[in-house]
Every structure is written in C-alpha cells, then in structure tokens.
Design a protein around this motif. Structure first.
Motif, mmCIF file in Angstrom:
data_model
loop_
_atom_site.group_PDB
_atom_site.id
_atom_site.type_symbol
_atom_site.label_atom_id
_atom_site.label_comp_id
_atom_site.label_asym_id
_atom_site.label_seq_id
_atom_site.Cartn_x
_atom_site.Cartn_y
_atom_site.Cartn_z
ATOM 1 N N THR A 113 0.824 -1.214 0.000
ATOM 2 C CA THR A 113 0.000 0.000 0.000
ATOM 3 C C THR A 113 0.860 1.268 0.000
ATOM 4 O OG1 THR A 113 -0.249 -0.275 2.403
ATOM 5 C CG2 THR A 113 -2.079 -1.002 1.021
ATOM 6 N N ALA A 115 3.486 1.601 -2.145
ATOM 7 C CA ALA A 115 3.634 1.803 -3.597
ATOM 8 C C ALA A 115 2.314 2.214 -4.236
ATOM 9 C CB ALA A 115 4.163 0.527 -4.247
ATOM 10 N N LEU A 116 1.225 1.581 -3.793
ATOM 11 C CA LEU A 116 -0.090 1.922 -4.348
ATOM 12 C C LEU A 116 -0.468 3.361 -4.030
ATOM 13 C CD1 LEU A 116 -2.203 -1.295 -3.617
ATOM 14 C CD2 LEU A 116 -1.471 -0.467 -5.862
ATOM 15 N N SER A 117 -0.214 3.789 -2.790
ATOM 16 C CA SER A 117 -0.567 5.160 -2.404
ATOM 17 C C SER A 117 0.315 6.183 -3.122
ATOM 18 C CB SER A 117 -0.477 5.339 -0.888
ATOM 19 O OG SER A 117 0.836 5.160 -0.427
ATOM 20 N N GLN A 118 1.578 5.821 -3.363
ATOM 21 C CA GLN A 118 2.450 6.735 -4.129
ATOM 22 C C GLN A 118 1.924 6.926 -5.549
ATOM 23 O OE1 GLN A 118 6.166 4.662 -3.560
ATOM 24 N NE2 GLN A 118 6.781 5.957 -1.838
ATOM 25 N N LYS A 119 1.351 5.864 -6.112
ATOM 26 C CA LYS A 119 0.817 5.944 -7.477
ATOM 27 C C LYS A 119 -0.548 6.635 -7.512
ATOM 28 C CE LYS A 119 -0.759 3.072 -11.342
ATOM 29 N NZ LYS A 119 -1.010 1.698 -11.836
ATOM 30 N N LEU A 120 -1.426 6.292 -6.565
ATOM 31 C CA LEU A 120 -2.809 6.769 -6.612
ATOM 32 C C LEU A 120 -3.051 8.025 -5.784
ATOM 33 C CD1 LEU A 120 -4.539 3.267 -6.368
ATOM 34 C CD2 LEU A 120 -4.282 4.673 -8.422
ATOM 35 N N PRO A 122 -0.531 10.729 -5.334
ATOM 36 C CA PRO A 122 0.772 11.395 -5.494
ATOM 37 C C PRO A 122 0.833 12.760 -4.826
ATOM 38 C CG PRO A 122 -0.499 11.524 -7.536
ATOM 39 C CD PRO A 122 -1.255 10.609 -6.621
ATOM 40 N N HIS A 127 3.917 9.190 2.721
ATOM 41 C CA HIS A 127 3.178 7.952 2.504
ATOM 42 C C HIS A 127 3.423 6.957 3.631
ATOM 43 C CE1 HIS A 127 3.155 9.811 -1.514
ATOM 44 N NE2 HIS A 127 1.983 9.224 -1.632
ATOM 45 N N LEU A 160 -7.973 3.104 -1.729
ATOM 46 C CA LEU A 160 -7.148 2.967 -2.926
ATOM 47 C C LEU A 160 -7.888 2.206 -4.020
ATOM 48 C CD1 LEU A 160 -3.729 2.165 -1.200
ATOM 49 C CD2 LEU A 160 -4.356 4.287 -2.365
ATOM 50 N N ASP A 164 -8.647 3.627 -7.846
ATOM 51 C CA ASP A 164 -8.060 2.889 -8.976
ATOM 52 C C ASP A 164 -9.085 2.749 -10.101
ATOM 53 O OD1 ASP A 164 -6.404 1.323 -10.537
ATOM 54 O OD2 ASP A 164 -6.928 -0.536 -9.507
ATOM 55 N N GLU A 166 -8.718 2.720 -13.194
ATOM 56 C CA GLU A 166 -8.288 1.863 -14.305
ATOM 57 C C GLU A 166 -8.391 0.376 -13.956
ATOM 58 O OE1 GLU A 166 -4.400 3.022 -15.536
ATOM 59 O OE2 GLU A 166 -5.016 5.053 -16.101
#
Length: 453
Positions: A113, A115-120, A122, A127, A160, A164, A166
């Motif tokens: 989570t 990595a996911l939070s960094q992507k979703l 930003p 984080h 998250l 998401d 996509e």
C-alpha cells in the motif's frame, strides 16, 4: 481475496528478528470476512526501542503461543490470497523467515500500500501509514500495534480501490485466479453478487473489462445479461470469466463512475452500445426586442445548455412546468406559436411579455432566476448522499461549477470543509455528460442535503 496484515517484531539484526504480534484481516474487496489477531512468543528478547514504540514487552509474551503454534492458522488465512501490507516487503520477508525456520517454503503474491498510495495519491507529502491516515481522515486506534495498523491498512486499501479507476488492482487479482484455473459458472457468479446499488465490471479470461454497467440491483441486472437473447448479451455470456463490482450506496455516484470508467477502460461491448443519455436541452437566447427566450431543441455541443433531458417528451413537460413556476410567457418559451399575444395572456395568466406590456429587464430577471437555480455555473457545493452502509455517507464536490470527484466518509467525521474533503476525494475529470448527470439527479431528488460554500 486479500489477506491484509501487519506484523510487529522484536527488532534486531536483519533476518534475525522474531514476530511479537500478528494481525490478519481477510478482505474480499468489499468487507472483512475473517480475521486472526495474536501475540506471539518470539523466544528472543525485544529491543528496548521496540518496547517503547509498541508497548509490547517480554513479560506480555511469556504465555503467548510460539510461531509454530499459530503457523497453521496463518496459512489458512493467507492461502489463495494476495497479501496486502504497508511496506509489504518487510512483512512478507519476516513471514518467509519464520516459516523457513520451520522447514516450510511460504510463498504468496503481495501488494504494497506504500507503492499503491504513491501511485494513486501522489499529492500526499508523506506515505507513511500514520501521516497518510491522518491526512485522509481515516480513524485509527492502537498505532504500532498489529491490529490497529492492519485495520488502518484495510481502510486505506478500500480507499485505494476506489481511486483505482483503471482497475489495475482488481485485474491483478483476476489474473491470479486465472492462473489457478478458477472459472466460476454463470450461476455461481450471480450468487456472489449483491442486490445493491453500484457499478459492475464484466471481465473476460484475459482479465480485461469487456462491459461496465450500473444498477440499483447489481445481481438482478447481471442476471439479465446472462439470460438475455440479444446479440450483445450472447457475446457477453460466451466471453465472461468473472464479474467484479463496487457498491456506491446511491445512484448518483454509480452513474458518474459508469460514465467516466467507460471512457477510461473502453470496454468493447460498451462501445458497440454507446449512446448519449441526454438528447434534448433548454437553451436561452435574446430576441430583437431584448427579451430572453427559452428554446427547447436537440443537444448541440457547440452551445451551453441550461438543463438537459433524456427525451423530447420529458423536456417539453418540464418546460411547461418551468413556464408556470417562473411566470414566463408561453410564446417566449416556444410552447405557443402565435403572431400576437399568447393564449395565457387572454386568460390573464401571462402579464404580457409577448406584447411588450412588461419590460425586457423585468422579464429577463425571471429567466435569470431560473438559470441561476438550475445551472451549476460558478457554484461551490458539496452534495451529501447515502453511503455504502448505515455508518457511512458520500460527498460530491463541485467547485466553481466544475465536478471535482467523490468520497465516502465515516459518520464520525462530518465533512463540511472542502479542504478536508479534497484529501479523501477520488478525483475525476469533469465533462458535459457528468454535469448533466448531476443536474438531473439534483432535480429528481429534492431532499438532497447540499452544502454551499
């Protein structure tokens, strides 16, 4: 299925740490379906800084089960699951190390989570779990204890999943199921779906989304796809591998998500059935005498409409009501064609704009009142509606007349400030279709709570 977990350890040298506490929540993407929480006797001393951080000391663990005594339960909780953790590399490494000491090779797929939070997310400055949940308004108890951190990770992961759009996370889960050869039959799929409001996603055997729909009863609507006899229904029946869904609690968020996620994911069977939900609209234009006239016509993307409708009959009936409610002239709203005065003037229900008896400025003020009340232009508002359960509400943010996104929040946290709302918002791009959806929903639901700011 996901196993969302957190592990507390003794600290110490790399790969020599021992587990002091573990919490695992089995999560199906919508709710927790099982849980396991336990202190663990690591059989080695806890580092002093860890005692200070977690509050767990050596005395507390003397009577706790050793790892081999809880190992079977951990395997039961994580089998056929993707392991989710905040800094998953650490938790997964600790688990593998403990199992290796027992002579067992523990393997699982993981999601982090961080990595996911960094992507979703930003836009967040930090984080780390503590700072992230505070910024997002996620309630948290027992910080640095396994159960508190794991539960906070569950709530973060749910958020998250919402962000998401996509569907990369869900697609990863389906790919995992495909590798195991799990292909549920149509009846099994329908049985697993809720009879609730939300958006559903039909996936093929390559995990691609082939159709997105919304319904106030997901189970019933998907059943119609699976029993339909149309060409598109038969294609869906032949290609479906599984169906995922998101509950939205109310129809407005379902409509918005359906509209936007079709544009993002471009499902093949949505494109073949694509249609404009709004085909008629009311416009205003000034005539040669300076009077603003309302005009009903088919949607024209080059013009700025006031209100849009799904069909001509609804639009015309609405225009009759608008004309009456705002004391407008049927001649100037195009409902009564005549070269002289309108019929309503004959029976003293029109005060004569059609024959110049009232000034253009006086009449135009009524038109402007109608426009101001029904247009989103330059408005700042938060639309409060039902959430996905009785302890939750939803909020939709409109800023300067532009739709910004939606969020779900716990009833314990009242959302009245747009700056707080922005932290937990699922951001979405605004377009004319979504503006029309929101306007239509507000007209239809008169008791909606709307906060203006």
């Amino acid at each position: 299925m996901y196993a969302i977990l957190d592990i507390e350890t003794t600290g110490g040298q790399f790969n020599e740490e021992g587990i002091t506490e573990i919490a695992i929540y089995k999560f199906d993407g919508h709710q927790i379906v099982d849980q396991f929480i336990s202190l663990v006797n690591p059989e080695i001393p806890i580092q002093p800084f860890v005692v200070k951080l977690t509050g767990i000391n050596n005395a507390m663990l003397r009577s706790a089960p050793k790892f081999y005594e809880v190992a079977k339960r951990i395997i039961e909780m994580t089998t056929d699951c993707i392991i989710v953790a905040h800094n998953a590399d650490f938790d997964y490494r600790i688990l593998r190390t403990e199992f290796r000491r027992l002579g067992y090779d523990f393997n699982a797929k993981t999601l982090c989570t961080v990595a996911l939070s960094q992507k979703l997310l930003p836009e967040q400055t930090s984080h780390s779990l503590g700072k992230l949940v505070r910024a997002l308004g996620i309630p948290m108890a027992d910080r640095h204890r396994a159960s508190g951190d794991a539960m906070a990770t569950v709530k973060l992961f749910k958020m998250l999943l919402d962000k998401d759009v996509e569907k990369a996370i869900i697609s990863g889960l389906i790919k995992s199921e495909i590798q195991k050869g799990i292909a549920p039959k149509l009846l099994d799929i329908i049985t697993s779906l809720p009879s609730k409001t939300g958006v559903y996603y039909i996936h093929n055997e390559e995990s691609k989304i082939i159709f997105i729909g919304k319904s106030r009863n997901i189970k019933k609507r998907v059943n119609q796809h699976f029993t339909g006899i149309t060409r598109s229904a038969k294609k869906i029946q032949a290609e479906v591998f599984t169906v995922t869904y998101e509950e939205t609690g109310n129809e407005l968020i379902a409509l918005i998500k359906e509209s936007q996620e079709i544009k993002i994911n471009k499902p093949v069977y949505n494109r073949s059935a694509k249609k404009n939900h709004f085909s008629w609209a009311i416009y205003s234009e000034k005539d040669n005498e300076g009077y603003l006239r309302l005009k009903l016509q088919k949607i024209d993307g080059r013009k700025k409409e006031i209100i849009s409708y799904t069909n001509a009959a609804d639009a015309k009936n609405a225009l009759f009501r608008i004309t009456a409610n705002y004391h407008l002239c049927q001649k100037l709203t195009g409902l009564y064609e005549t070269r002289t005065h309108c019929f309503q003037h004959t029976i003293n229900e029109c005060d004569g704009a059609c024959v110049g008896k009232i000034t253009a400025s006086e009449y135009n003020e009524r038109i402007q009142n109608f426009i101001d009340k029904n247009s989103l232009d330059n408005k700042n508002m938060i639309i409060i509606d039902r959430g996905r359960n009785i302890n939750e509400r939803s909020a939709i943010l409109i800023e300067n007349g532009v739709f910004k996104g939606y969020a779900f929040y716990d009833l314990n946290y009242q959302i009245t400030n747009p700056n707080i709302l922005k932290n937990i918002l699922v951001p979405m791009e605004s377009n004319k279709e979504i503006q029309r959806i929101i306007q239509a929903y507000i007209r239809k639901n008169k008791s909606l709570k709307i906060i203006h700011f």
